[in-house]
Write an enzyme that holds these catalytic residues in place. Structure first.
Site, PDB file in Angstrom:
ATOM      1  N   SER A   1     -11.949  -0.190   2.597  1.00  0.00           N
ATOM      2  CA  SER A   1     -11.101  -0.450   3.763  1.00  0.00           C
ATOM      3  C   SER A   1     -10.473   0.852   4.252  1.00  0.00           C
ATOM      4  CB  SER A   1     -10.004  -1.451   3.405  1.00  0.00           C
ATOM      5  OG  SER A   1     -10.561  -2.672   2.981  1.00  0.00           O
TER       6      SER A   1
ATOM      7  N   ARG B   1       0.814  -1.222   0.000  1.00  0.00           N
ATOM      8  CA  ARG B   1       0.000   0.000   0.000  1.00  0.00           C
ATOM      9  C   ARG B   1       0.848   1.273   0.000  1.00  0.00           C
ATOM     10  NH1 ARG B   1      -2.301  -3.679  -1.204  1.00  0.00           N
ATOM     11  NH2 ARG B   1      -4.226  -4.573  -0.400  1.00  0.00           N
TER      12      ARG B   1
ATOM     13  N   GLU C   1      -5.500   3.748   5.634  1.00  0.00           N
ATOM     14  CA  GLU C   1      -5.242   3.728   4.193  1.00  0.00           C
ATOM     15  C   GLU C   1      -5.722   5.031   3.565  1.00  0.00           C
ATOM     16  OE1 GLU C   1      -6.254   0.630   1.533  1.00  0.00           O
ATOM     17  OE2 GLU C   1      -5.987  -0.949   3.006  1.00  0.00           O
TER      18      GLU C   1
END
Length: 340
Positions: free
Chosen positions: A238, A164, A336
Site C-alpha cells: 500500500s 500508521r 505511507e
C-alpha cells in the site's frame, strides 16, 4: 570489533521497488554491540539511513551518506497462564515472525500475515491490516539512542502509537534505531473477522469455525490476490494511507455524488476511514501505466515499477494521483512510503 563497510553500494536489491540507487557507504549490523561500536566511529558523522526489508521506502536519488542494514535476528518466547511473550530481533522478516506465532497458537498477529518488511520496522509505522495493528500486541521495544549512545526501552505508551504513526516516525524521527520488539500474545482464541473480505473468503472455503492458521492463510490469500509479488514486479504494498475524514465530510460527498457507493469504515460517531484504493480507482487510475510506473491491476492503492521506472517516475505518478483525488473528493491522500 571490525565492521565491513562497503563504498558506493547499489541498493537495487535492498528495496522492494527495485529502484536502482546507490549509498555512499553501506554496513550490515547483526548485534546490538555492533551497533553501539559503529556509533563510536567517525563514519557516523554523515547522513544516516536505517534499512530493514526495504519495503516501505522509495529512492528518488542516491543516498549521500551511510545506510545501516539491520540484520539482528532471533526469536524467543516464554509462556504464562494466558499469554505468550515473544521477542524478535529487528532483522527478523515480519511474516516469519507471524508464522512462528501462528504455528504455536499465539493469537494476535494472524491478521497481519504477509505484511512485507521486518520486525524492527513494524513499530515505526505501527503496521496493521484487516482490523489489527501492532499497537494492539506490542509490549515494548528496545532501541539504540544515537544521541546518548545507549540502548533504551520503550513501553507501548511511550511509542505514542496512532494510525500508521509512532514517536519513531515523528518527534524522535532519526534518533532511535529499533533493535528488538517484545510482543504479548494471547493463548486463548481471539478471532478477528471484522473485515468482510475475511468472512467472504472463509465462507468460500466452507470454514465455519476458523483456527488461527485458517485466519493467517485466508489473509495471506487475500493479500496475494490483491498485491503483486515484489520479486516479480517492484512495489511497496500500500502506497497511501486510508484517509480519515469527518462523518460530516462523508455525508457531504454522498449528497454531492449520490450515485457513488463510498467504501468506508466507521471509526466512531464523528470519524470514518475511507478506502484510498477505492478513491484512486474512481479517478480512473486502477491498472493505469505512465511509462514504467503504474498502479496495480488488482489494487489501485499499490504503485508498481513495471521494469525500469526511476524513483522520481513513481513519485511523480503519486503526485498526479494525489492531485486527482483531491480535486474530485476534497481529500488529500498521504503516502505511507518514506521518500528519499
Amino acid at each position: 570489533m571490525k565492521l565491513s563497510v562497503k563504498e558506493h553500494f547499489s541498493l537495487k536489491e535492498y528495496n522492494t521497488f527495485g529502484v536502482d540507487a546507490f549509498a555512499r557507504q553501506f554496513v550490515e549490523i547483526h548485534t546490538e554491540d555492533e551497533l553501539i561500536h559503529l556509533f563510536s566511529q567517525p563514519i557516523v558523522k554523515q547522513p544516516i539511513l536505517i534499512l530493514g526489508g526495504g519495503s516501505n521506502i522509495l529512492f528518488t536519488k542516491d543516498f549521500e551518506g551511510l545506510v545501516i542494514k539491520m540484520n539482528i535476528g532471533g526469536i524467543i518466547h516464554t509462556v504464562a497462564e494466558t499469554s505468550a511473550i515473544v521477542v524478535a530481533g529487528a532483522g527478523v522478516v515480519w511474516n516469519d515472525l507471524v508464522w512462528y506465532c501462528v504455528d504455536r497458537h499465539f493469537w494476535g498477529l494472524e491478521n497481519m500475515a504477509l505484511i512485507p518488511g521486518t520486525a524492527g520496522a513494524a513499530p515505526v509505522q505501527n503496521i496493521g491490516a484487516y482490523g489489527a495493528e501492532l499497537k494492539d500486541v506490542l509490549l515494548s521495544c528496545r532501541a539504540f539512542d544515537t544521541i546518548r549512545g545507549e540502548i533504551s526501552t520503550f513501553d507501548n505508551a511511550a511509542c505514542r502509537f496512532s494510525y500508521r504513526e509512532s514517536i519513531f516516525k515523528n518527534e524522535a524521527k532519526g534518533r532511535y534505531i529499533i533493535t528488538s520488539v517484545t510482543l504479548q500474545l494471547s493463548l486463548k482464541p481471539n478471532i478477528n473477522t471484522s473485515y468482510g473480505a475475511i468472512n467472504a473468503e472463509l465462507s468460500r472455503r466452507n470454514i465455519a469455525q476458523p483456527t488461527i492458521k485458517d485466519i493467517a492463510e485466508v489473509v495471506s490469500a487475500i493479500r496475494t490476490e490483491k498485491l503483486p509479488d515484489p520479486s516479480t514486479i517492484g512495489n511497496s504494498g500500500s502506497f497511501f494511507k486510508n484517509p480519515i475524514v469527518s462523518t460530516q465530510h462523508l455525508k457531504q460527498l454522498q449528497s454531492t455524488l449520490p450515485d457513488m457507493n463510498f467504501v468506508y469504515y466507521q471509526l466512531d460517531d464523528n470519524w470514518v476511514k475511507i478506502a484510498a484504493g477505492w478513491l484512486i480507482e474512481q479517478c480512473g487510475w486502477k491498472g493505469k501505466r505512465v511509462g514504467d510506473a503504474g498502479t496495480w491491476k488488482n489494487q489501485a492503492l499499490v504503485l508498481v515499477n513495471h521494469h525500469n521506472a526511476s524513483g522520481s517516475d513513481i513519485y511523480n505518478l503519486s503526485e498526479q494521483i494525489i492531485q486527482d483525488v483531491n480535486e474530485r473528493f476534497g481529500i488529500t491522500l498521504e503516502r505511507e512510503v518514506n521518500i528519499i
